[in-house]
Design a protein around this motif. Structure first.
Motif, PDB file in Angstrom:
ATOM      1  N   PRO A 144       0.825  -1.230   0.042  1.00 53.56           N
ATOM      2  CA  PRO A 144      -0.001  -0.036   0.196  1.00 53.56           C
ATOM      3  C   PRO A 144       0.840   1.329   0.034  1.00 53.56           C
ATOM      4  CG  PRO A 144      -0.949  -1.569   1.745  1.00 53.56           C
ATOM      5  CD  PRO A 144       0.416  -2.099   1.057  1.00 53.56           C
ATOM      6  N   GLY A 145       0.527   2.146  -0.828  1.00 58.88           N
ATOM      7  CA  GLY A 145       1.193   3.462  -0.949  1.00 58.88           C
ATOM      8  C   GLY A 145       2.181   3.316  -2.092  1.00 58.88           C
ATOM      9  N   SER A 146       2.328   2.314  -2.909  1.00 61.72           N
ATOM     10  CA  SER A 146       3.186   2.332  -4.129  1.00 61.72           C
ATOM     11  C   SER A 146       2.612   3.008  -5.225  1.00 61.72           C
ATOM     12  CB  SER A 146       3.343   0.633  -4.584  1.00 61.72           C
ATOM     13  OG  SER A 146       3.702  -0.098  -3.484  1.00 61.72           O
ATOM     14  N   SER A 147       3.474   3.473  -5.925  1.00 62.59           N
ATOM     15  CA  SER A 147       3.224   4.464  -7.142  1.00 62.59           C
ATOM     16  C   SER A 147       2.509   3.335  -8.081  1.00 62.59           C
ATOM     17  CB  SER A 147       4.522   4.897  -7.715  1.00 62.59           C
ATOM     18  OG  SER A 147       4.220   5.647  -9.146  1.00 62.59           O
ATOM     19  N   LEU A 148       1.429   3.991  -8.701  1.00 62.89           N
ATOM     20  CA  LEU A 148       0.563   3.090  -9.817  1.00 62.89           C
ATOM     21  C   LEU A 148       1.504   3.284 -11.081  1.00 62.89           C
ATOM     22  CD1 LEU A 148      -3.030   4.474  -9.211  1.00 62.89           C
ATOM     23  CD2 LEU A 148      -1.873   2.517  -8.027  1.00 62.89           C
ATOM     24  N   ALA A 149       2.583   3.984 -11.317  1.00 57.93           N
ATOM     25  CA  ALA A 149       3.071   4.172 -12.271  1.00 57.93           C
ATOM     26  C   ALA A 149       4.690   3.501 -12.176  1.00 57.93           C
ATOM     27  CB  ALA A 149       3.489   5.539 -12.775  1.00 57.93           C
ATOM     28  N   ALA A 214     -12.344   2.209  -4.990  1.00 56.48           N
ATOM     29  CA  ALA A 214     -11.711   3.143  -5.799  1.00 56.48           C
ATOM     30  C   ALA A 214     -10.260   2.737  -6.266  1.00 56.48           C
ATOM     31  CB  ALA A 214     -11.663   4.587  -5.199  1.00 56.48           C
ATOM     32  N   VAL A 215      -9.878   3.110  -7.201  1.00 55.34           N
ATOM     33  CA  VAL A 215      -8.564   2.974  -7.776  1.00 55.34           C
ATOM     34  C   VAL A 215      -7.725   3.920  -6.988  1.00 55.34           C
ATOM     35  CG1 VAL A 215      -6.871   3.093  -9.669  1.00 55.34           C
ATOM     36  CG2 VAL A 215      -8.969   2.292 -10.087  1.00 55.34           C
ATOM     37  N   SER A 216      -6.607   3.266  -6.103  1.00 62.62           N
ATOM     38  CA  SER A 216      -6.005   3.941  -5.208  1.00 62.62           C
ATOM     39  C   SER A 216      -4.725   3.297  -4.758  1.00 62.62           C
ATOM     40  CB  SER A 216      -6.792   4.053  -3.912  1.00 62.62           C
ATOM     41  OG  SER A 216      -6.068   4.392  -2.959  1.00 62.62           O
ATOM     42  N   SER A 222      -6.012  -2.585  -7.152  1.00 61.69           N
ATOM     43  CA  SER A 222      -7.167  -1.869  -7.836  1.00 61.69           C
ATOM     44  C   SER A 222      -6.760  -1.065  -9.193  1.00 61.69           C
ATOM     45  CB  SER A 222      -7.751  -0.796  -6.938  1.00 61.69           C
ATOM     46  OG  SER A 222      -6.687   0.339  -6.502  1.00 61.69           O
ATOM     47  N   VAL A 223      -5.330  -0.886  -9.414  1.00 67.20           N
ATOM     48  CA  VAL A 223      -4.927  -0.273 -10.645  1.00 67.20           C
ATOM     49  C   VAL A 223      -5.398  -1.261 -11.742  1.00 67.20           C
ATOM     50  CG1 VAL A 223      -2.588  -1.612 -10.514  1.00 67.20           C
ATOM     51  CG2 VAL A 223      -2.719   0.868 -11.680  1.00 67.20           C
ATOM     52  N   LEU A 224      -5.623  -2.485 -11.429  1.00 69.57           N
ATOM     53  CA  LEU A 224      -5.845  -3.588 -12.411  1.00 69.57           C
ATOM     54  C   LEU A 224      -7.348  -3.145 -13.112  1.00 69.57           C
ATOM     55  CD1 LEU A 224      -4.670  -6.952 -10.905  1.00 69.57           C
ATOM     56  CD2 LEU A 224      -3.682  -5.788 -12.851  1.00 69.57           C
ATOM     57  N   GLN A 225      -8.139  -2.383 -12.705  1.00 73.94           N
ATOM     58  CA  GLN A 225      -9.323  -1.840 -13.009  1.00 73.94           C
ATOM     59  C   GLN A 225      -9.003  -1.057 -14.308  1.00 73.94           C
ATOM     60  OE1 GLN A 225     -12.052  -0.016 -10.478  1.00 73.94           O
ATOM     61  NE2 GLN A 225     -11.278  -0.992  -8.570  1.00 73.94           N
ATOM     62  N   HIS A 226      -7.767  -0.585 -14.771  1.00 70.59           N
ATOM     63  CA  HIS A 226      -7.582   0.119 -15.660  1.00 70.59           C
ATOM     64  C   HIS A 226      -6.706  -0.824 -16.822  1.00 70.59           C
ATOM     65  CE1 HIS A 226      -8.604   3.905 -14.454  1.00 70.59           C
ATOM     66  NE2 HIS A 226      -7.595   4.033 -13.226  1.00 70.59           N
ATOM     67  N   HIS A 227      -6.863  -2.154 -16.609  1.00 73.17           N
ATOM     68  CA  HIS A 227      -6.065  -2.970 -17.642  1.00 73.17           C
ATOM     69  C   HIS A 227      -7.305  -3.573 -18.342  1.00 73.17           C
ATOM     70  CE1 HIS A 227      -4.032  -6.457 -19.019  1.00 73.17           C
ATOM     71  NE2 HIS A 227      -2.869  -6.022 -18.740  1.00 73.17           N
ATOM     72  N   PRO A 228      -6.867  -3.782 -19.785  1.00 69.06           N
ATOM     73  CA  PRO A 228      -7.956  -4.077 -20.752  1.00 69.06           C
ATOM     74  C   PRO A 228      -8.432  -5.696 -20.838  1.00 69.06           C
ATOM     75  CG  PRO A 228      -5.865  -3.759 -21.804  1.00 69.06           C
ATOM     76  CD  PRO A 228      -5.691  -3.459 -20.443  1.00 69.06           C
ATOM     77  N   HIS A 229      -7.376  -6.302 -20.133  1.00 69.49           N
ATOM     78  CA  HIS A 229      -7.655  -7.918 -20.076  1.00 69.49           C
ATOM     79  C   HIS A 229      -7.149  -8.655 -18.621  1.00 69.49           C
ATOM     80  CE1 HIS A 229      -7.354 -11.875 -22.371  1.00 69.49           C
ATOM     81  NE2 HIS A 229      -8.524 -11.861 -21.605  1.00 69.49           N
ATOM     82  N   VAL A 230      -8.119  -8.545 -17.755  1.00 72.80           N
ATOM     83  CA  VAL A 230      -7.688  -9.219 -16.573  1.00 72.80           C
ATOM     84  C   VAL A 230      -8.885 -10.029 -16.100  1.00 72.80           C
ATOM     85  CG1 VAL A 230      -7.607  -8.613 -13.930  1.00 72.80           C
ATOM     86  CG2 VAL A 230      -6.745  -6.757 -15.413  1.00 72.80           C
TER      87      VAL A 230
END
Length: 261
Positions: A144-149, A214-216, A222-230
């Motif tokens: 937790p707290g890791s950069s999403l990038a 929420a993506v957080s 939760s960043v995987l919500q932005h992936h096109p194929h999960v």
């Protein structure tokens, strides 16, 4: 993101193995991303069973592990390259020279992390990444707290993660390393297909946040919500906090058979 709720870990393992076998059938030189921990074990056992039955070959494949402890001796049994060899790669026809992990003994850690990123890129990127999820929502060792990038780098493990992993070190918390090298969240997001597996009540909150929160950075998965194929494969216990569980079940039952995961 597709959520598939299955009866138990064995059913999850079979479905995840189906995807890997189908990938290797159409692309024998596929690049696999492999996670350690208890969640993927039924998948690996099923793959070994199918390999032994002559149903799948890994001979042309390559594999990259998600992470590695920093400072464990090269011969330590809990180094993740040794763990993944015990769990999967040493049990199938995958050449050990085609399995790579971050160098947790590197003298120059930033250079080792950059080299690992480059090795994945040089291999053409990961075709299918297997993931577990921590009780705090971490994937890889992106706490937790890791950069999403984030990309492959050194991370300090939380006390909770070390407590969760102490069972692999004789339940001795002090024996669990405090640092690791891990693929970053952006590295994981670069895989073409992500298959995340989770079982048990202890993962229910993390699965809920992964799929419906929420993506957080507080819930890194939760960043995987932005992936096109999960594809998220969970048992009933891990699905117990999902608000849309009924809809996920209906969607999967109504899915065209040709579509796959």
């Amino acid at each position: 993101m597709e959520i598939v709720i299955l009866p138990d870990a064995e059913a999850i393992g079979r479905l995840a193995a189906d995807q890997i076998c189908a990938l290797l059938d159409r692309k024998p030189d596929a690049v696999l991303g492999l996670a350690t921990g208890s969640s993927p074990l039924p998948t690996y056992d099923e793959l070994v069973r199918r390999h032994d039955a002559g149903q799948v070959s890994f001979a042309g494949a390559r594999a990259f592990t998600l992470d590695e402890y920093v400072g464990l001796a090269a011969d330590h049994p809990e180094r993740y390259l040794h763990v993944i060899e015990r769990e999967l790669t040493g049990r199938v026809d995958l050449d050990p020279s085609r399995v790579a992990g971050p160098d947790g003994l590197a003298a120059d850690v930033p250079a080792a992390c950059a080299a690992y990123e480059q090795a994945i890129a040089d291999a053409g990127g990961v075709d299918l990444q297997i993931l577990g999820i921590g009780t705090d929502g971490h994937i890889g060792f992106n706490e937790p707290g890791s950069s999403l990038a984030s990309r492959t780098r050194i991370k300090t493990l939380t006390r909770q993660t070390r407590l969760d992993n102490a069972r692999f070190f004789g339940d001795d918390l002090e024996a669990v390393p405090t640092h690791c090298l891990t693929q970053g969240l952006a590295t994981i997001m670069s895989a073409r297909h992500v298959v995340l597996v989770a079982t048990g009540q202890g993962k229910a909150q993390a699965v809920h946040q992964l799929a419906e929160g929420a993506v957080s950075a507080m819930w890194p998965a939760s960043v995987l919500q932005h992936h096109p194929h999960v594809s998220v494969l969970v048992d009933e216990a891990a699905a117990s906090r999902l608000q849309l569980a009924g809809y996920y079940r209906e969607t999967y039952l109504a899915k065209p058979s040709w579509q796959g995961l």
